[in-house]
Design an enzyme around this catalytic site. Structure first.
Site, PDB file in Angstrom:
ATOM      1  N   ARG A 298       0.993  -1.229   0.598  1.00 29.83           N
ATOM      2  CA  ARG A 298       0.067  -0.409   0.171  1.00 29.83           C
ATOM      3  C   ARG A 298       0.667   1.087   0.002  1.00 29.83           C
ATOM      4  NH1 ARG A 298      -3.919   1.690   4.728  1.00 29.83           N
ATOM      5  NH2 ARG A 298      -1.536   3.247   5.793  1.00 29.83           N
TER       6      ARG A 298
ATOM      7  N   TYR B 249      -2.937  10.885   7.059  1.00 32.28           N
ATOM      8  CA  TYR B 249      -3.140  10.101   6.894  1.00 32.28           C
ATOM      9  C   TYR B 249      -1.950   8.986   6.583  1.00 32.28           C
ATOM     10  CZ  TYR B 249      -4.271   5.096   6.997  1.00 32.28           C
ATOM     11  OH  TYR B 249      -4.103   4.108   7.230  1.00 32.28           O
TER      12      TYR B 249
ATOM     13  N   ASP C  56      -4.808   3.916   0.030  1.00 29.94           N
ATOM     14  CA  ASP C  56      -6.432   4.366   0.546  1.00 29.94           C
ATOM     15  C   ASP C  56      -6.927   5.882   1.110  1.00 29.94           C
ATOM     16  OD1 ASP C  56      -7.363   3.554   3.915  1.00 29.94           O
ATOM     17  OD2 ASP C  56      -8.207   4.639   2.551  1.00 29.94           O
TER      18      ASP C  56
ATOM     19  N   TRP D  59     -11.941  12.337   8.095  1.00 26.22           N
ATOM     20  CA  TRP D  59     -10.211  12.067   8.281  1.00 26.22           C
ATOM     21  C   TRP D  59      -9.688  11.168   7.690  1.00 26.22           C
ATOM     22  CZ3 TRP D  59      -7.795   8.424  10.934  1.00 26.22           C
ATOM     23  CH2 TRP D  59      -6.658   8.405  10.647  1.00 26.22           C
TER      24      TRP D  59
ATOM     25  N   ARG E 120     -14.172  -5.445   3.058  1.00 23.71           N
ATOM     26  CA  ARG E 120     -12.233  -4.110   4.077  1.00 23.71           C
ATOM     27  C   ARG E 120     -13.086  -5.435   5.272  1.00 23.71           C
ATOM     28  NH1 ARG E 120      -8.370  -3.561   4.522  1.00 23.71           N
ATOM     29  NH2 ARG E 120      -7.839  -1.369   5.656  1.00 23.71           N
TER      30      ARG E 120
ATOM     31  N   HIS F 199      -9.011   6.892   2.629  1.00 23.74           N
ATOM     32  CA  HIS F 199      -9.602   7.273   3.260  1.00 23.74           C
ATOM     33  C   HIS F 199     -10.577   8.592   3.604  1.00 23.74           C
ATOM     34  CE1 HIS F 199      -8.362   7.197   8.147  1.00 23.74           C
ATOM     35  NE2 HIS F 199      -7.911   6.039   7.623  1.00 23.74           N
TER      36      HIS F 199
ATOM     37  N   GLU G 269      -8.958   2.496  -1.586  1.00 21.76           N
ATOM     38  CA  GLU G 269      -9.693   1.868  -1.060  1.00 21.76           C
ATOM     39  C   GLU G 269     -10.573   3.491  -0.259  1.00 21.76           C
ATOM     40  OE1 GLU G 269      -8.827   1.310   3.688  1.00 21.76           O
ATOM     41  OE2 GLU G 269      -7.290   0.329   2.207  1.00 21.76           O
TER      42      GLU G 269
ATOM     43  N   GLU H 253      -4.323  -7.314   4.951  1.00 22.61           N
ATOM     44  CA  GLU H 253      -3.820  -6.305   5.509  1.00 22.61           C
ATOM     45  C   GLU H 253      -3.397  -6.112   6.413  1.00 22.61           C
ATOM     46  OE1 GLU H 253      -4.015  -1.177   6.719  1.00 22.61           O
ATOM     47  OE2 GLU H 253      -5.953  -2.526   6.214  1.00 22.61           O
TER      48      GLU H 253
ATOM     49  N   GLU I 270     -14.195  -0.511   6.574  1.00 21.79           N
ATOM     50  CA  GLU I 270     -13.711  -1.034   7.444  1.00 21.79           C
ATOM     51  C   GLU I 270     -14.362  -0.587   8.248  1.00 21.79           C
ATOM     52  OE1 GLU I 270     -10.463   2.174   7.771  1.00 21.79           O
ATOM     53  OE2 GLU I 270      -9.921   1.014   6.256  1.00 21.79           O
TER      54      GLU I 270
HETATM   55  C1  CS2 Z   1      -6.596   2.270   8.015  1.00 20.22           C
HETATM   56  C2  CS2 Z   1      -6.378   2.354   9.362  1.00 20.22           C
HETATM   57  O1  CS2 Z   1      -5.986   0.456   7.500  1.00 20.22           O
HETATM   58  C3  CS2 Z   1      -6.867   0.898   7.262  1.00 20.22           C
HETATM   59  O2  CS2 Z   1      -7.120   1.259   6.233  1.00 20.22           O
HETATM   60  O3  CS2 Z   1      -7.824   3.042   7.085  1.00 20.22           O
HETATM   61  O4  CS2 Z   1      -5.818   2.701   9.747  1.00 20.22           O
HETATM   62  C4  CS2 Z   1      -7.683   3.471  10.311  1.00 20.22           C
HETATM   63  O5  CS2 Z   1      -6.990   4.682   9.077  1.00 20.22           O
HETATM   64  C5  CS2 Z   1      -7.925   3.574  11.378  1.00 20.22           C
HETATM   65  O6  CS2 Z   1      -7.878   1.612  12.115  1.00 20.22           O
HETATM   66  C6  CS2 Z   1      -8.314   4.173  11.848  1.00 20.22           C
HETATM   67  O7  CS2 Z   1      -8.575   3.561  13.411  1.00 20.22           O
HETATM   68 MG    MG Z   2      -8.392   2.530   5.825  1.00 15.31          MG
END
Ligand code: CS2
Ligand code: MG
Length: 409
Positions: free
Chosen positions: A147, A159, A217, A409, A290, A219, A243, A346, A269
């Site tokens: 990634r 991030y 990602d 975020w 995810r 995000h 993602e 992951e 996620e």
């Molecule tokens: C992220 C996570 O790993 C990922 O794909 O989106 O690191 C996410 O930011 C965290 O789990 C938030 O707690």
């Molecule tokens: Mg993620």
């Protein structure tokens, strides 16, 4: 086989974790992960104040019935706190059933459908040379898929870029939640991001070639049209997936993205139930699920959503950051080993301190994960070590745009 004790363990080796311990009258112990990053104590309270007493004297063998009981009897359903609580119970009961049967959980889920799970690791950089070093580092660790996250010119903190400094001065590394009593404010600029990211992937492909699977990602930060544009601009670089390109609430957004690009899409996620995926799977709007065992209600619903996704040739891409504890990670690795439609897992290794508390059988070899063959999930908690790391408040950062507007975020 009656449950005679239900205890909640909160510990903070490097980061906070919430774990449920179930004990049966025959002395079997099962562990379940209930960690919800930045809101850990809410789940601990949900378990301690509302769920643990309901488990005493229940038959530990009745996993599905207990899941349905906790989900339906609460009246108030879904949501991250409820579903992380139910997830911990579900995982602990599968752990116990495996120990009683003398089998690893993946055997109870139908046995192995592959030798081990292909993983992806997190490479990142504040600039291209640093990113290249990070990619090489992960290739040296054995990862076969990478990634890619990168800083954005003009944006102070983004991030997923490990080398950035947090407000506390600590390296970001891979733990986005900063310890402290208030969340850290970060900035964001989507137009700068959309200009920069395709150039980064062009540079990575030029340097590392066309084969290596690359993931990114988004995000949750783009509008449908912005995500459609990025998906299209990244097509020449043949991503494994893009993602969380848009905030998860607006599922119709994916129709716009899907119509504009063939870049594979991964989402989920932050999803908590199978119903969150219903439209996305039925309309083939995503390519990877995810979800994570801990935030999705456990092993039972994770298996169900993958069985549903299989009908649409949609694969797994389970969420596996360090805020999923070794118990939660083991749970989804068992599911990943058993299901047919596995895609990729992951994997961010946990810290030494975490592994001191969580004694795990998971093996990472040459980029592949195996949960081990110990009965149950294969993770035991050292409660004395856990007690040595008391809870420390921590918050995920939040974003504001240049004009001060709150952003995802
Ligand atoms: C992220 C996570 O790993 C990922 O794909 O989106 O690191 C996410 O930011 C965290 O789990 C938030 O707690
Ligand atoms: Mg993620």
């Amino acid at each position: 086989m009656k449950i005679i004790a239900a205890d909640v363990i909160v510990t903070s080796p490097t980061r906070n974790f919430v774990t449920l311990k179930l004990t049966t009258e025959d002395g079997y112990v099962g562990w379940g992960d209930a960690t919800l990053n930045g809101r850990e104590l809410a789940v601990a309270a949900y378990l301690r104040e509302h769920v643990c007493q309901l488990l005493i004297d229940r038959d530990a063998h009745r996993i599905e019935d207990t899941w349905q009981f906790l989900y339906r009897s609460a009246y108030w359903r879904r949501g991250p706190v409820t579903m992380a609580s139910i997830a911990a119970v579900d995982m602990a009961l599968w752990d116990i059933k495996g120990k009683v049967a003398g089998l690893p959980v993946y055997q109870l889920l139908g046995g192995a459908s592959r030798n081990a799970l292909r993983t992806y690791g997190h490479a990142s950089g504040r600039d291209i040379p640093e990113l290249f070093d990070s990619i090489r580092e992960h290739l040296d660790l054995g990862y076969k898929s990478i990634r890619v996250q990168t800083s954005i010119p003009g944006v102070k903190a983004v991030y997923g870029v490990a080398a950035q400094r947090q407000a506390t001065g600590e390296r970001y590394d891979y733990e986005p939640a900063g310890r402290g009593v208030t969340p850290k404010e970060e900035d964001w600029d989507t137009r700068a991001y959309l200009r920069h990211v395709p150039r980064v992937f062009e540079a990575v492909r030029n340097e590392f070639g066309p084969e290596i699977p690359l993931l990114h990602d988004g995000h949750h930060r783009m509008t449908p049209l912005e995500a459609a544009r990025l998906g299209k601009d990244l097509e020449p670089y043949d991503l494994y997936w893009l993602e969380d390109c848009t905030p998860a609430e607006n599922q119709d957004a994916l129709r716009t993205v899907r119509a504009a690009t063939t870049t594979p899409l991964a989402i989920g996620e932050v999803f908590n139930t199978v119903w969150d995926f219903q439209t996305l799977i039925r309309e083939q709007l995503i390519d990877y699920v995810r979800a994570a065992s801990t935030h999705f209600g456990g092993i039972s619903p994770l298996k169900k959503v993958m069985d549903y996704a299989a009908q649409y040739q949609i694969k797994s891409g389970f969420h596996g950051p360090t805020d999923i504890s070794p118990v939660g990670m083991a749970a989804q690795v068992h599911v990943g080993l058993a299901i047919h439609n596995f895609g990729i897992q992951e994997y961010m290794p946990h810290s030494g301190a975490t592994n001191e508390v969580f004694q795990q059988q998971i093996r990472f070899v040459d980029g592949y994960l195996h949960p081990g063959d110990a009965p149950g999930l294969g993770v035991e908690i050292d409660e004395a070590a856990a007690a040595a790391y008391p809870y420390q408040q921590a918050y995920l950062p939040f974003n504001r745009l240049a004009d001060g507007t709150m952003h995802d975020w």
